[in-house]
Motif scaffolding. Structure first.
Motif, PDB file in Angstrom:
ATOM      1  N   ASN A  44       0.854  -1.185   0.000  1.00 58.63           N
ATOM      2  CA  ASN A  44       0.000   0.000   0.000  1.00 58.63           C
ATOM      3  C   ASN A  44       0.891   1.237   0.000  1.00 58.63           C
ATOM      4  OD1 ASN A  44       0.461   0.820   2.945  1.00 58.63           O
ATOM      5  ND2 ASN A  44      -0.347  -1.262   3.202  1.00 58.63           N
ATOM      6  N   THR A  45       0.304   2.401   0.117  1.00 60.38           N
ATOM      7  CA  THR A  45       1.055   3.641  -0.014  1.00 60.38           C
ATOM      8  C   THR A  45       2.002   3.917   1.151  1.00 60.38           C
ATOM      9  OG1 THR A  45      -0.968   4.749   0.763  1.00 60.38           O
ATOM     10  CG2 THR A  45      -0.496   4.830  -1.597  1.00 60.38           C
ATOM     11  N   ASN A  46       1.902   3.159   2.226  1.00 61.97           N
ATOM     12  CA  ASN A  46       2.936   3.244   3.263  1.00 61.97           C
ATOM     13  C   ASN A  46       4.278   2.743   2.729  1.00 61.97           C
ATOM     14  OD1 ASN A  46       1.372   4.271   5.363  1.00 61.97           O
ATOM     15  ND2 ASN A  46       0.746   2.249   6.072  1.00 61.97           N
ATOM     16  N   HIS A  47       4.221   1.881   1.712  1.00 60.28           N
ATOM     17  CA  HIS A  47       5.418   1.220   1.189  1.00 60.28           C
ATOM     18  C   HIS A  47       5.945   1.843  -0.100  1.00 60.28           C
ATOM     19  CE1 HIS A  47       2.921  -2.267   3.011  1.00 60.28           C
ATOM     20  NE2 HIS A  47       3.699  -1.777   3.954  1.00 60.28           N
ATOM     21  N   THR A  48       5.314   2.904  -0.571  1.00 58.57           N
ATOM     22  CA  THR A  48       5.626   3.444  -1.897  1.00 58.57           C
ATOM     23  C   THR A  48       7.112   3.751  -2.088  1.00 58.57           C
ATOM     24  OG1 THR A  48       3.417   4.415  -2.051  1.00 58.57           O
ATOM     25  CG2 THR A  48       5.084   5.258  -3.560  1.00 58.57           C
ATOM     26  N   GLY A  49       7.721   4.404  -1.109  1.00 61.65           N
ATOM     27  CA  GLY A  49       9.127   4.795  -1.248  1.00 61.65           C
ATOM     28  C   GLY A  49      10.044   3.613  -1.487  1.00 61.65           C
ATOM     29  N   ILE A  50       9.715   2.479  -0.903  1.00 60.90           N
ATOM     30  CA  ILE A  50      10.524   1.266  -1.069  1.00 60.90           C
ATOM     31  C   ILE A  50      10.420   0.767  -2.505  1.00 60.90           C
ATOM     32  CG2 ILE A  50      10.770  -1.136  -0.337  1.00 60.90           C
ATOM     33  CD1 ILE A  50       9.532  -0.122   2.408  1.00 60.90           C
ATOM     34  N   TYR A  51       9.192   0.726  -3.028  1.00 66.02           N
ATOM     35  CA  TYR A  51       9.000   0.262  -4.402  1.00 66.02           C
ATOM     36  C   TYR A  51       9.591   1.243  -5.417  1.00 66.02           C
ATOM     37  CZ  TYR A  51       6.123  -3.661  -2.953  1.00 66.02           C
ATOM     38  OH  TYR A  51       5.697  -4.853  -2.398  1.00 66.02           O
ATOM     39  N   VAL A  52       9.543   2.529  -5.094  1.00 64.25           N
ATOM     40  CA  VAL A  52      10.166   3.523  -5.971  1.00 64.25           C
ATOM     41  C   VAL A  52      11.673   3.293  -6.046  1.00 64.25           C
ATOM     42  CG1 VAL A  52      10.777   5.975  -6.197  1.00 64.25           C
ATOM     43  CG2 VAL A  52       8.407   5.318  -5.713  1.00 64.25           C
ATOM     44  N   ALA A  53      12.303   3.150  -4.883  1.00 68.46           N
ATOM     45  CA  ALA A  53      13.757   2.944  -4.840  1.00 68.46           C
ATOM     46  C   ALA A  53      14.152   1.645  -5.543  1.00 68.46           C
ATOM     47  CB  ALA A  53      14.245   2.922  -3.393  1.00 68.46           C
ATOM     48  N   LEU A  54      13.297   0.637  -5.447  1.00 65.93           N
ATOM     49  CA  LEU A  54      13.568  -0.638  -6.111  1.00 65.93           C
ATOM     50  C   LEU A  54      13.465  -0.476  -7.628  1.00 65.93           C
ATOM     51  CD1 LEU A  54      14.118  -3.671  -5.520  1.00 65.93           C
ATOM     52  CD2 LEU A  54      11.638  -4.011  -5.592  1.00 65.93           C
ATOM     53  N   GLN A  55      12.385   0.188  -8.074  1.00 68.08           N
ATOM     54  CA  GLN A  55      12.170   0.359  -9.509  1.00 68.08           C
ATOM     55  C   GLN A  55      13.223   1.267 -10.145  1.00 68.08           C
ATOM     56  OE1 GLN A  55      11.073   3.164 -11.369  1.00 68.08           O
ATOM     57  NE2 GLN A  55      10.490   2.119 -13.268  1.00 68.08           N
ATOM     58  N   LYS A  56      13.668   2.257  -9.393  1.00 67.38           N
ATOM     59  CA  LYS A  56      14.669   3.195  -9.907  1.00 67.38           C
ATOM     60  C   LYS A  56      16.081   2.606  -9.886  1.00 67.38           C
ATOM     61  CE  LYS A  56      12.027   6.936 -10.482  1.00 67.38           C
ATOM     62  NZ  LYS A  56      11.874   7.626 -11.794  1.00 67.38           N
ATOM     63  N   GLY A  57      16.243   1.452  -9.253  1.00 63.61           N
ATOM     64  CA  GLY A  57      17.556   0.810  -9.202  1.00 63.61           C
ATOM     65  C   GLY A  57      18.478   1.368  -8.140  1.00 63.61           C
ATOM     66  N   TRP A  58      17.916   2.094  -7.164  1.00 62.98           N
ATOM     67  CA  TRP A  58      18.766   2.742  -6.152  1.00 62.98           C
ATOM     68  C   TRP A  58      19.322   1.747  -5.133  1.00 62.98           C
ATOM     69  CZ3 TRP A  58      14.566   7.048  -5.830  1.00 62.98           C
ATOM     70  CH2 TRP A  58      14.748   7.921  -6.914  1.00 62.98           C
ATOM     71  N   TYR A  59      18.606   0.662  -4.863  1.00 63.35           N
ATOM     72  CA  TYR A  59      19.158  -0.363  -3.979  1.00 63.35           C
ATOM     73  C   TYR A  59      20.327  -1.070  -4.666  1.00 63.35           C
ATOM     74  CZ  TYR A  59      15.059   0.198  -0.960  1.00 63.35           C
ATOM     75  OH  TYR A  59      14.095   0.713  -0.128  1.00 63.35           O
ATOM     76  N   LYS A  60      20.120  -1.411  -5.913  1.00 67.51           N
ATOM     77  CA  LYS A  60      21.172  -2.099  -6.658  1.00 67.51           C
ATOM     78  C   LYS A  60      22.412  -1.216  -6.784  1.00 67.51           C
ATOM     79  CE  LYS A  60      19.838  -4.646 -10.043  1.00 67.51           C
ATOM     80  NZ  LYS A  60      19.338  -5.125 -11.376  1.00 67.51           N
ATOM     81  N   LYS A  61      22.186   0.079  -7.002  1.00 63.23           N
ATOM     82  CA  LYS A  61      23.294   1.015  -7.098  1.00 63.23           C
ATOM     83  C   LYS A  61      24.070   1.080  -5.786  1.00 63.23           C
ATOM     84  CE  LYS A  61      24.415   5.740  -8.555  1.00 63.23           C
ATOM     85  NZ  LYS A  61      23.873   7.045  -9.011  1.00 63.23           N
ATOM     86  N   ALA A  62      23.356   0.864  -4.677  1.00 68.50           N
ATOM     87  CA  ALA A  62      23.986   0.877  -3.349  1.00 68.50           C
ATOM     88  C   ALA A  62      24.633  -0.466  -3.021  1.00 68.50           C
ATOM     89  CB  ALA A  62      22.955   1.227  -2.289  1.00 68.50           C
ATOM     90  N   GLY A  63      24.527  -1.417  -3.956  1.00 69.75           N
ATOM     91  CA  GLY A  63      25.138  -2.729  -3.732  1.00 69.75           C
ATOM     92  C   GLY A  63      24.237  -3.717  -3.025  1.00 69.75           C
ATOM     93  N   LEU A  64      22.912  -3.450  -3.033  1.00 65.93           N
ATOM     94  CA  LEU A  64      21.959  -4.319  -2.336  1.00 65.93           C
ATOM     95  C   LEU A  64      21.024  -5.020  -3.319  1.00 65.93           C
ATOM     96  CD1 LEU A  64      20.856  -1.929   0.562  1.00 65.93           C
ATOM     97  CD2 LEU A  64      22.630  -3.672   0.635  1.00 65.93           C
TER      98      LEU A  64
END
Length: 336
Positions: A44-64
């Motif tokens: 739900n929208t409580n989780h939006t920021g997590i899905y955004v960071a995942l879709q944008k590749g920011w976790y992968k860029k951080a090595g995660l």
């Protein structure tokens, strides 16, 4: 004997849960570190920021290599407390309750800056303010702190604080519309919007305007065992997560669409709800002029103290407790 049976059921549930979730190296992106996050509910929208960071590749860029575990019968709190996942989504009440039974977790970031929940009633119910809830039927969820909160809300408005508490076995909006209950405790950014979209005319009484100290819900949690020797990993995780929520703060429509597109098909039968909820919640993720996720000492002291004063927290033997090390419940270390 009952405790042994419950323990066996919990262990079995954990084994089944993790047997269905394949974390083998072949599923991990090369050059990244696996990181698991358990949700507290369906996306739900409580989780939006997590899905955004995942879709944008920011976790992968951080090595995660972030793996989001779906909501299941084994709560995120249990998974984190038992060191089965790296992080989870929780609430102040759960964090306090776990610490009280010597199974602590720690909040490492507030998803929403202030409490957005409240009591709703039907517009034509004859209830004008919380004091009118005396003698009415409350649709509850069987949680230990509910009665203390509802009683305080009624009393702070001049009522006695006496009401009938029934456990809901159907949706809150459905129970309210059918008048099986008179009032229910919900989130303004989700259930209240559902009521509006269903054409229900309602009144909303924010809990923080009626004697309840402001507090964080939901929050991101982890455990001391998970943090040990891995602080840099958690800094990377929270940096990417914060970036996702900051994006959602200023781009609610795009963020809502990302949430819809990156969650399993059928998660949101009514996408209009997601867009309306996101428009509301994006403004609530952080206080104006403040960075997302930071937590205050005041909120982590005042609401737990309220819980203690009303015997809403018990130890492993069921005995009410009156004190905790509040500073151990949260940290801003990974957001600096």
């Amino acid at each position: 004997m009952k405790k042994l049976i419950l323990l066996f059921v919990l262990i079995l549930a954990l084994l089944v849960y993790f047997a269905s979730y394949n974390q083998s190296p072949k599923n991990q992106d090369p050059g990244t570190t696996s990181f698991t996050l358990a949700l507290d509910w369906t996306p739900n929208t409580n989780h939006t920021g997590i899905y955004v960071a995942l879709q944008k590749g920011w976790y992968k860029k951080a090595g995660l290599d972030l793996k989001i575990l779906p909501y299941s019968q084994v709560s995120a709190d249990t998974l984190v407390a038992s060191n089965k996942v790296d992080a989870g989504i929780s609430s102040t009440e759960s964090i306090v309750a776990l610490s009280a039974v010597k199974n602590p977790v720690i909040s490492i970031g507030a998803i929403v800056a202030s409490n957005t929940s409240g009591i709703i009633v039907l517009e034509n119910s004859g209830i004008e303010s919380p004091k009118d809830l005396d003698g009415k039927i409350y649709g509850g969820f069987g949680l230990p702190y509910e009665e203390a909160v509802i009683k305080k809300i009624i009393q702070s408005d001049g009522g006695v604080g006496e009401f009938q508490n029934v456990i809901l076995n159907t949706g809150a909006m459905q129970a309210l519309e059918s008048r099986k209950i008179d009032f229910v405790w919900v989130y303004k950014g989700w259930e209240a919007i559902i009521a509006e979209q269903q054409g229900l005319e309602i009144k909303f009484f924010p809990i923080t305007e009626y004697g309840i100290p402001d507090y964080y819900t939901p929050t991101i949690i982890t455990g001391q065992k998970q943090i040990s020797g891995r602080k840099e990993l958690y800094k990377k995780f929270m940096k990417a997560t914060a970036k996702g929520y900051e994006f959602a703060r200023t781009n609610p429509k795009e963020a809502a669409q990302i949430l819809i597109d990156t969650t399993p098909p059928g998660t949101f039968p009514e996408t209009k709800l997601v867009f309306q909820s996101q428009e509301f919640l994006s403004k609530a993720y952080a206080e104006k002029g403040q960075k997302w996720g930071l937590q205050s000492k005041e909120k982590w002291h005042n609401y737990p103290e309220f819980m203690f004063e009303n015997n809403a927290v018990t130890d492993a033997t069921g005995k009410p407790i009156t004190t905790l090390d509040f500073e151990s419940l949260y940290t801003n270390e990974f957001l600096k």
